[in-house]
Design an enzyme around this catalytic site. Structure first.
Site, PDB file in Angstrom:
ATOM      1  CB  THR A 156      20.360 -14.623 -16.057  1.00 59.64           C
ATOM      2  OG1 THR A 156      19.711 -14.849 -17.300  1.00 59.64           O
ATOM      3  CG2 THR A 156      19.390 -15.058 -14.973  1.00 59.64           C
ATOM      4  CD  GLU A 211      17.238 -17.714 -19.125  1.00 62.65           C
ATOM      5  OE1 GLU A 211      16.300 -18.412 -18.715  1.00 62.65           O
ATOM      6  OE2 GLU A 211      18.243 -18.186 -19.676  1.00 62.65           O
ATOM      7  CE1 TYR A 219      19.820 -20.088 -13.968  1.00 64.09           C
ATOM      8  CE2 TYR A 219      18.756 -19.125 -15.894  1.00 64.09           C
ATOM      9  CZ  TYR A 219      19.848 -19.203 -15.037  1.00 64.09           C
ATOM     10  OH  TYR A 219      20.945 -18.388 -15.247  1.00 64.09           O
ATOM     11  CE  LYS A 240      21.421 -16.367 -11.516  1.00 59.02           C
ATOM     12  NZ  LYS A 240      22.744 -16.629 -10.855  1.00 59.02           N
ATOM     13  CG  ASN A 253      27.768 -15.511 -20.931  1.00 59.23           C
ATOM     14  OD1 ASN A 253      28.822 -15.248 -20.396  1.00 59.23           O
ATOM     15  ND2 ASN A 253      26.696 -14.739 -20.767  1.00 59.23           N
TER      16      ASN A 253
HETATM   17  N1  NAD Z   1      25.435 -19.245 -19.249  1.00 60.38           N
HETATM   18  C1  NAD Z   1      24.785 -18.118 -19.523  1.00 60.38           C
HETATM   19  O1  NAD Z   1      24.428 -17.862 -20.676  1.00 60.38           O
HETATM   20  C2  NAD Z   1      24.488 -17.133 -18.427  1.00 60.38           C
HETATM   21  C3  NAD Z   1      23.961 -15.887 -18.752  1.00 60.38           C
HETATM   22  C4  NAD Z   1      23.737 -14.944 -17.752  1.00 60.38           C
HETATM   23  C5  NAD Z   1      24.027 -15.261 -16.443  1.00 60.38           C
HETATM   24  N2  NAD Z   1      24.515 -16.500 -16.129  1.00 60.38           N
HETATM   25  C6  NAD Z   1      24.832 -16.779 -14.729  1.00 60.38           C
HETATM   26  O2  NAD Z   1      26.239 -16.905 -14.638  1.00 60.38           O
HETATM   27  C7  NAD Z   1      26.581 -17.840 -13.623  1.00 60.38           C
HETATM   28  C8  NAD Z   1      27.481 -18.915 -14.198  1.00 60.38           C
HETATM   29  O3  NAD Z   1      26.811 -19.582 -15.246  1.00 60.38           O
HETATM   30  P1  NAD Z   1      27.485 -20.762 -16.059  1.00 60.38           P
HETATM   31  O4  NAD Z   1      26.842 -20.801 -17.384  1.00 60.38           O
HETATM   32  O5  NAD Z   1      28.953 -20.640 -15.950  1.00 60.38           O
HETATM   33  O6  NAD Z   1      26.983 -22.005 -15.209  1.00 60.38           O
HETATM   34  P2  NAD Z   1      27.608 -23.460 -15.092  1.00 60.38           P
HETATM   35  O7  NAD Z   1      26.446 -24.353 -14.798  1.00 60.38           O
HETATM   36  O8  NAD Z   1      28.505 -23.782 -16.239  1.00 60.38           O
HETATM   37  O9  NAD Z   1      28.546 -23.382 -13.811  1.00 60.38           O
HETATM   38  C9  NAD Z   1      28.029 -23.273 -12.506  1.00 60.38           C
HETATM   39  C10 NAD Z   1      29.138 -23.623 -11.533  1.00 60.38           C
HETATM   40  O10 NAD Z   1      28.580 -23.531 -10.208  1.00 60.38           O
HETATM   41  C11 NAD Z   1      28.953 -24.685  -9.478  1.00 60.38           C
HETATM   42  N3  NAD Z   1      27.919 -24.976  -8.486  1.00 60.38           N
HETATM   43  C12 NAD Z   1      26.657 -25.398  -8.722  1.00 60.38           C
HETATM   44  N4  NAD Z   1      26.013 -25.590  -7.555  1.00 60.38           N
HETATM   45  C13 NAD Z   1      26.888 -25.269  -6.570  1.00 60.38           C
HETATM   46  C14 NAD Z   1      26.805 -25.260  -5.153  1.00 60.38           C
HETATM   47  N5  NAD Z   1      25.701 -25.633  -4.496  1.00 60.38           N
HETATM   48  N6  NAD Z   1      27.894 -24.847  -4.457  1.00 60.38           N
HETATM   49  C15 NAD Z   1      29.026 -24.472  -5.085  1.00 60.38           C
HETATM   50  N7  NAD Z   1      29.171 -24.491  -6.430  1.00 60.38           N
HETATM   51  C16 NAD Z   1      28.101 -24.882  -7.164  1.00 60.38           C
HETATM   52  C17 NAD Z   1      29.078 -25.800 -10.517  1.00 60.38           C
HETATM   53  O11 NAD Z   1      29.896 -26.867 -10.056  1.00 60.38           O
HETATM   54  C18 NAD Z   1      29.662 -25.057 -11.700  1.00 60.38           C
HETATM   55  O12 NAD Z   1      31.074 -25.042 -11.643  1.00 60.38           O
HETATM   56  C19 NAD Z   1      25.265 -18.375 -13.080  1.00 60.38           C
HETATM   57  O13 NAD Z   1      24.968 -17.685 -11.904  1.00 60.38           O
HETATM   58  C20 NAD Z   1      24.263 -18.073 -14.187  1.00 60.38           C
HETATM   59  O14 NAD Z   1      22.974 -17.902 -13.661  1.00 60.38           O
HETATM   60  C21 NAD Z   1      24.759 -17.432 -17.095  1.00 60.38           C
END
Ligand code: NAD
Length: 335
Positions: free
Chosen positions: A133, A135, A159, A163, A189
């Site tokens: 991310t 962040e 958080y 990361k 996103n």
């Molecule tokens: N949402 C954003 O704006 C954004 C931006 C940049 C990067 N990211 C990164 O993208 C990735 C996905 O983000 P998201 O928004 O889809 O998150 P989200 O919280 O919607 O989904 C995370 C998923 O990971 C699973 N999970 C959590 N802990 C777990 C564990 N211990 N073992 C197995 N599965 C586990 C959850 O069940 C969930 O399905 C993350 O790594 C996040 O840091 C997100």
């Protein structure tokens, strides 16, 4: 057929990846195993139909923190690649309960790297992509230039610190063990299947429910917004064509002030701005993120395609036509 492990595939970004990439004509040339612990943020129905109707996609419920089961899974499938989306992803939750962020985001990543390293010894084509991310870079002032891949890491929340820690571990496995790794760092996103605790789906939810829309501080924080499909296309391009050991910034080219987004959501839904309620600012709240993604553009020919205006309308339409989904995920217990 190359086998790819996709973690976090039942969450927001992961489930969109399953729909748009795994189930595409190109995706059908690969076998995808989706792993997810199904926490409050992971919802199997997000992907159930796609899993059941595509022979190249299967699902396993597993926790990244369970190193033993993970190692058995790697032995069973002998993956050619890993794309790690799984994480605890909500900043507010990391302020309330930081430990789980370290357990999943840092130690879970370490478990994946260790399992991957074992496979790499026998399969030199193995590769690992870490989804990260913007962040991790910290916060910008209003006139600062956008983050580049060489910007120092300065995470400000548990958080983003988790990361950033994971990114450094991933990098170290490249430097120390020559594990072929890639890191993507993306901006905020939005789109379908996003749990209604993050800004845009929370505002849509509250606006439709007719309850106050909580805005931190004076709402002046700035984020760069990217439609989820653009992010996922970027992750896929990096996975296929990125140079090992490299980081690729991905961004939406759409810097927006939070309060303007909230007002836009209300306007598009025909609701009154009186629903806005300013609340005490988030602790350590980063002021601004902005991404320079010229490296991904130059090396991979990737750039975001969906404008914020179009992406927001698609998102609003999706939430309004999937209200049963919204109610179902809201009912899920937090772990
Ligand atoms: N949402 C954003 O704006 C954004 C931006 C940049 C990067 N990211 C990164 O993208 C990735 C996905 O983000 P998201 O928004 O889809 O998150 P989200 O919280 O919607 O989904 C995370 C998923 O990971 C699973 N999970 C959590 N802990 C777990 C564990 N211990 N073992 C197995 N599965 C586990 C959850 O069940 C969930 O399905 C993350 O790594 C996040 O840091 C997100």
């Amino acid at each position: 057929m190359k086998k790819i492990l996709l973690t976090g595939g039942a969450g927001f970004i992961g489930s969109n990846f399953v729909h748009k990439i795994c189930a595409s004509d190109e995706g059908r040339e690969y076998e995808f195993v989706i792993l997810d612990a199904l926490t409050y943020a992971g919802h199997y129905p997000n992907i159930q139909k796609v899993v059941e109707s595509n022979k190249n996609i299967s699902f396993v419920q597993m926790d990244l923190r369970d190193a033993k089961s993970l190692s058995q899974l790697f032995t069973k499938y002998r993956f050619d690649g890993v794309i790690n989306f799984a994480a605890e992803s909500h900043v507010d939750r990391s302020i309330d309960s930081p430990n789980i962020f370290i357990e999943t985001n840092v130690l879970g990543t370490l478990n994946l790297l260790n399992a991957g390293l074992e496979l790499f010894k026998a399969n030199p084509d193995f590769k690992y992509l870490q989804v990260s991310t913007d962040e991790v870079y910290g916060s910008l002032k209003v006139n600062d230039p956008a983050f580049v891949e060489m910007t120092n890491l300065s995470p400000n929340s548990p958080y983003s610190a988790s990361k950033a820690s994971a990114d450094l571990l991933v990098r170290s496995y490249y430097k120390t063990f020559k594990l072929p790794i890639l890191i993507t760092r993306c901006s905020n996103n939005y789109g379908p299947f996003q749990y209604p605790e993050k800004l845009i789906p929370l505002m849509i939810y509250n606006a439709i429910k007719g309850i106050p829309l909580p805005v931190y501080g004076n709402g002046s924080n700035i984020r760069d917004w990217i439609y989820v499909d653009d992010h996922n296309q970027g992750v896929w391009e990096v996975f296929k064509k990125g140079r090992f050991g490299e980081i690729y910034n991905l961004g939406g080219n759409a810097e927006m002030v939070n309060l303007d987004i909230v007002k836009l959501v209300l306007k598009k839904l025909g609701k009154s701005e009186d629903q806005i309620q300013f609340v005490t600012d988030r602790l350590g709240h980063d002021f601004r993120y902005a991404m320079n993604f010229s490296k991904a553009k130059k090396e991979l020919g990737w750039s975001p395609k969906v404008t914020f205006e179009v992406g927001l309308m698609k998102t609003l339409d999706w939430y309004q036509s999937h209200w049963e989904w919204v109610e179902a995920v809201k009912l899920k217990t937090t772990r």
